[in-house]
Design a protein around this motif. Structure first.
Motif, PDB file in Angstrom:
ATOM      1  N   GLN A 106       0.798  -1.283   0.009  1.00 54.55           N
ATOM      2  CA  GLN A 106      -0.041   0.027  -0.164  1.00 54.55           C
ATOM      3  C   GLN A 106       0.857   1.194  -0.022  1.00 54.55           C
ATOM      4  N   HIS A 107       0.556   2.201  -0.451  1.00 52.80           N
ATOM      5  CA  HIS A 107       1.177   3.495  -0.501  1.00 52.80           C
ATOM      6  C   HIS A 107       0.971   3.977   0.638  1.00 52.80           C
ATOM      7  N   LEU A 108       2.508   4.579   1.169  1.00 52.23           N
ATOM      8  CA  LEU A 108       2.671   5.228   2.462  1.00 52.23           C
ATOM      9  C   LEU A 108       3.438   6.473   2.279  1.00 52.23           C
ATOM     10  N   PRO A 109       3.349   7.322   3.095  1.00 51.25           N
ATOM     11  CA  PRO A 109       3.967   8.750   2.888  1.00 51.25           C
ATOM     12  C   PRO A 109       5.583   8.329   3.089  1.00 51.25           C
ATOM     13  N   ASP A 110       6.419   9.261   2.298  1.00 51.92           N
ATOM     14  CA  ASP A 110       7.970   9.015   2.102  1.00 51.92           C
ATOM     15  C   ASP A 110       8.366   9.237   3.558  1.00 51.92           C
TER      16      ASP A 110
ATOM     17  N   ASP B 183       7.458  10.044  11.056  1.00 55.95           N
ATOM     18  CA  ASP B 183       6.468  10.405  11.412  1.00 55.95           C
ATOM     19  C   ASP B 183       6.120   9.681  12.864  1.00 55.95           C
ATOM     20  N   VAL B 184       6.227   8.148  12.513  1.00 59.35           N
ATOM     21  CA  VAL B 184       6.100   7.436  13.769  1.00 59.35           C
ATOM     22  C   VAL B 184       6.878   7.468  14.961  1.00 59.35           C
ATOM     23  N   ALA B 185       8.118   7.753  14.504  1.00 60.47           N
ATOM     24  CA  ALA B 185       9.236   7.820  15.626  1.00 60.47           C
ATOM     25  C   ALA B 185       9.069   9.022  16.319  1.00 60.47           C
ATOM     26  N   GLU B 186       8.718  10.256  15.600  1.00 58.75           N
ATOM     27  CA  GLU B 186       8.313  11.559  16.404  1.00 58.75           C
ATOM     28  C   GLU B 186       7.118  11.223  17.213  1.00 58.75           C
ATOM     29  N   HIS B 187       5.931  10.697  17.018  1.00 53.94           N
ATOM     30  CA  HIS B 187       4.809  10.420  17.609  1.00 53.94           C
ATOM     31  C   HIS B 187       5.344   9.515  18.883  1.00 53.94           C
ATOM     32  N   ILE B 188       6.034   8.549  18.855  1.00 49.68           N
ATOM     33  CA  ILE B 188       6.548   7.836  19.976  1.00 49.68           C
ATOM     34  C   ILE B 188       7.095   8.630  20.768  1.00 49.68           C
TER      35      ILE B 188
ATOM     36  N   GLN C 244       0.511   5.040  33.252  1.00 48.63           N
ATOM     37  CA  GLN C 244       0.380   3.782  32.914  1.00 48.63           C
ATOM     38  C   GLN C 244      -0.336   3.686  31.531  1.00 48.63           C
ATOM     39  N   ARG C 245      -1.256   4.734  31.324  1.00 49.89           N
ATOM     40  CA  ARG C 245      -1.988   4.631  30.044  1.00 49.89           C
ATOM     41  C   ARG C 245      -0.855   5.108  28.820  1.00 49.89           C
ATOM     42  N   LEU C 246       0.058   6.077  29.156  1.00 48.50           N
ATOM     43  CA  LEU C 246       0.984   6.540  28.184  1.00 48.50           C
ATOM     44  C   LEU C 246       1.877   5.120  28.051  1.00 48.50           C
ATOM     45  N   THR C 247       2.359   4.623  28.995  1.00 50.86           N
ATOM     46  CA  THR C 247       3.148   3.694  28.674  1.00 50.86           C
ATOM     47  C   THR C 247       2.462   2.381  27.875  1.00 50.86           C
ATOM     48  N   GLY C 248       1.338   2.282  28.058  1.00 50.33           N
ATOM     49  CA  GLY C 248       0.749   1.101  27.426  1.00 50.33           C
ATOM     50  C   GLY C 248       0.698   1.460  25.841  1.00 50.33           C
ATOM     51  N   GLU C 249       0.226   2.842  25.632  1.00 48.80           N
ATOM     52  CA  GLU C 249       0.328   3.360  24.148  1.00 48.80           C
ATOM     53  C   GLU C 249       1.632   3.411  23.534  1.00 48.80           C
ATOM     54  N   ILE C 250       2.699   3.686  24.227  1.00 52.06           N
ATOM     55  CA  ILE C 250       4.007   3.524  23.659  1.00 52.06           C
ATOM     56  C   ILE C 250       4.272   2.067  23.192  1.00 52.06           C
ATOM     57  N   ASP C 251       4.064   1.265  24.127  1.00 49.57           N
ATOM     58  CA  ASP C 251       4.444  -0.216  23.908  1.00 49.57           C
ATOM     59  C   ASP C 251       3.653  -0.661  22.814  1.00 49.57           C
ATOM     60  N   SER C 252       2.310  -0.226  22.354  1.00 46.12           N
ATOM     61  CA  SER C 252       1.461  -0.920  21.552  1.00 46.12           C
ATOM     62  C   SER C 252       1.881  -0.222  20.265  1.00 46.12           C
ATOM     63  N   THR C 253       2.127   1.223  20.197  1.00 44.33           N
ATOM     64  CA  THR C 253       2.648   1.730  18.996  1.00 44.33           C
ATOM     65  C   THR C 253       3.878   1.199  18.184  1.00 44.33           C
ATOM     66  N   GLU C 254       4.822   1.006  19.249  1.00 49.94           N
ATOM     67  CA  GLU C 254       6.164   0.124  18.704  1.00 49.94           C
ATOM     68  C   GLU C 254       5.662  -1.235  18.000  1.00 49.94           C
ATOM     69  N   GLN C 255       5.000  -2.047  18.670  1.00 51.71           N
ATOM     70  CA  GLN C 255       4.644  -3.265  18.243  1.00 51.71           C
ATOM     71  C   GLN C 255       3.858  -3.276  16.979  1.00 51.71           C
TER      72      GLN C 255
END
Length: 299
Positions: free
Chosen positions: A20-24, A29-34, A58-69
């Protein structure tokens, strides 16, 4: 870009056979979000008394782990498709490179070049233009192949020279002792410990004024004085105490049947025993010599 958007990208990637086409700048962008999520968690942890039990931390920690996975899952699925796409391009087949990120585009170009290079080499080997055994040789700057030098061969240890026994000093005689007793070839050795005896045999002491004993050849023994050097007779050693003395050691008279050398008797006296000597020795030493057939009794 948040976790919900990444989950949508993941689901779409799983459903499609093509990329699928993704932005360059997708992975950037994902690294900046994390990193933004980590900063928020750090600020929240500093503002609360117990960061480990704080719900927001705890919520932020869970979101960081989920985003990386999720982003790792997206990358692994896209790499599999990217390898297949690169194989098509290396075979001069149409391949759609649109929609690749900058990181994926670099990987795609490298894969195409490597596949083409390896394919050309295999075809040359099959055509007999390249010796398969030379594969792996290091190329030189001129494009020629050169043998890769092997490591230095281990140096063999020099053969040890035979030990050179020092020649005896003619001016220095070895100290007398039981270790200098010669051992005749082919005969049972007589050790100094054997000649010393265990001291268990005791007999009545021989009178101090016992007379001399004469052997079959008429040689006289039993005197404490040494024979004169000009009479030509074999040296004989007296085992009797000096006149008027008594050491309390039982003795026996023997004829020596083979060279024994110097020994120290249980009476702490030194005896130089040679073949055909007639001597009177302490019983402990005499018994040891007779048992080893180095002497015979004359009694």
């Amino acid at each position: 870009m948040d976790l919900d958007e990444l989950q949508t990208v993941k689901d779409t990637e799983r459903e499609k056979d093509s990329l699928q086409h993704l932005p360059d700048s997708f992975y950037t962008d994902v690294a900046e979000h994390i990193e933004s999520l980590k900063e928020d968690r750090k600020d929240r942890a500093a503002a609360t008394d117990d960061p480990f039990d704080d719900p927001e931390v705890q919520r932020l920690t869970g979101e960081i782990d989920s985003t990386e996975q999720v982003v790792e899952s997206i990358y692994e699925r896209r790499v599999g498709k990217l390898v297949k796409l690169a194989s098509f391009a290396a075979a001069d087949m149409p391949a759609d490179e649109e929609g690749l990120t900058s990181e994926e585009r670099d990987l795609f170009s490298d894969l195409v070049a490597r596949i083409k290079e390896n394919r050309a080499h295999v075809l040359d080997v099959l055509a007999g233009e390249v010796d398969a055994e030379t594969d792996g040789e290091a190329p030189t700057e001129a494009g020629e192949t050169a043998d890769v030098p092997a490591g230095p061969e281990p140096e063999s240890e020099p053969e040890s020279a035979d030990p050179v026994e020092p020649e005896p000093d003619p001016g220095h005689e070895p100290a007398p002792g039981p270790e200098n007793v010669p051992e005749p070839d082919g005969e049972t050795s007589v050790s100094a410990a054997d000649l010393m005896g265990d001291g268990s045999e005791t007999e009545e002491a021989m009178p101090a004024n016992a007379g001399a004993v004469t052997d079959d050849a008429g040689t006289t023994a039993g005197t404490a004085s040494e024979p004169s050097a000009d009479d030509g007779s074999d040296e004989e050693t007296s085992a009797e105490p000096e006149p008027g003395e008594s050491d309390g050691v039982g003795r026996a008279t023997l004829r020596i049947t083979r060279d024994v050398g110097e020994i120290v008797g249980v009476d702490d006296r030194e005896y130089d025993l040679a073949t055909d000597d007639v001597v009177t020795l302490p019983e402990a030493n005499a018994g040891a010599l007779v048992e080893r057939e180095a002497a015979e009794r004359l009694e």
